[in-house]
Design an enzyme around this catalytic site. Structure first.
Site, PDB file in Angstrom:
ATOM      1  N   SER A   6       1.038  -1.290   0.050  1.00 23.08           N
ATOM      2  CA  SER A   6      -0.070  -0.048   0.005  1.00 23.08           C
ATOM      3  C   SER A   6       0.903   1.393   0.021  1.00 23.08           C
ATOM      4  O   SER A   6       1.965   1.134   0.461  1.00 23.08           O
ATOM      5  CB  SER A   6      -0.772  -0.090   1.297  1.00 23.08           C
TER       6      SER A   6
ATOM      7  N   TYR B 231      -2.580  -1.362  10.371  1.00 20.36           N
ATOM      8  CA  TYR B 231      -2.565  -1.723   8.682  1.00 20.36           C
ATOM      9  C   TYR B 231      -1.269  -0.913   8.329  1.00 20.36           C
ATOM     10  O   TYR B 231      -0.541  -1.766   7.564  1.00 20.36           O
ATOM     11  CB  TYR B 231      -3.582  -0.662   8.129  1.00 20.36           C
TER      12      TYR B 231
END
Ligand code: BGC
Length: 256
Positions: A144, A157
């Site tokens: 990401s 995350y």
């Protein structure tokens, strides 16, 4: 185009979103593909149907990537039912938003186990089989922009994606001599189920879109095109890199 003719891929989280688009694209380029599912067999079956429509072979396997035995089994099924496993796409991922001081152990474990521990041990199972068979391979991790960029209220995350960045860099060196390449794709905001809440709420979506120079969310098919490149011979000399695909989001610092 059949850049991936004769190759077999395992794509985790291929029942929806980016994973589904990647499985379909790899099949369009000639690969056979193992599709996994944890909870939603019907969605994964839809991916299988797309692969078969694209002319590929596909196997549907139940797997929870946070369970080690399931990771090993995914790779075993590829070898047993499709004869090899040349490409691994560690795509399965979850995010749970919370202020840092409210993060529970359960949520910490859930995010780290799927996003990082699962990818770690699936990669280990993938590499062991290739090493024994003396075959080269490709590992593509769905990271990401948040392997690098802050995402307040998503500390678990970010930690999982930062870990994936270092794992990729480390393995590029350790696995290079085996002919196995490792790269990350770092998507920004892509129109997939992980962003359902964001897409349904203009109060969240509009400020984000204003921060994206290209002015829109990305499409799963766009990420899939990059994954197909990294899986192909066109990327034979590429390892140890993160490919950002974010419409310019990461580069767009602005004073409000
Ligand atoms: C997250 C999305 C987020 C995007 C951009 C992705 O990794 O899954 O929820 O919108 O990054 O911040």
């Amino acid at each position: 185009m059949s850049r991936l003719q004769g190759k077999v891929a395992v794509v985790t989280g291929s029942g929806s979103g980016i994973g589904q688009a990647i499985a379909e694209r790899l099949a369009q380029e000639g690969a056979d593909c193992v599709v996994d599912y944890r909870d939603h067999v019907e969605e994964a079956q839809a991916t299988v149907d797309k692969i078969v429509a694209a002319g590929g072979k596909s196997v549907l396997v139940h797997a929870d990537v946070s369970i080690l035995a399931d990771c090993t089994n995914l790779i075993e099924q590829a070898w047993q039912q499709l004869g090899s496993c040349d490409i691994l796409v560690n795509n399965a991922g979850i995010e749970i938003g919370a202020d840092f001081w409210d993060v529970t152990e359960k949520d910490f474990d859930a995010v780290m186990d799927v996003n990082f521990k699962g990818a770690f041990f699936l990669t280990q199972a993938f590499v062991r089989k290739l090493r024994d068979a003396k075959k080269p391979g490709r590992i593509i991790n769905m990271s990401s922009v948040h392997e690098d960029m802050v995402f307040p209220h998503f500390s678990t995350y970010c930690a999982s994606k930062g870990a994936m960045r270092m794992l990729m860099r480390d393995l590029s060196v350790e696995l290079g001599p085996l002919g196995i390449t490792v790269n990350n794709i770092a998507p920004g905001a892509i129109a997939t189920p992980i962003n359902t809440k964001l897409m349904a709420d203009p109060k969240l979506l509009d400020p984000l879109l204003r921060n994206i120079p290209l002015g829109r969310l990305g499409k799963p098919e766009e990420v899939a095109g990059l994954a197909a490149f990294l899986a192909s011979d066109d990327a034979a000399y590429v390892t140890g890199s993160t490919y950002v695909m974010d419409g310019g989001l990461m580069r767009n610092y602005k004073e409000q």
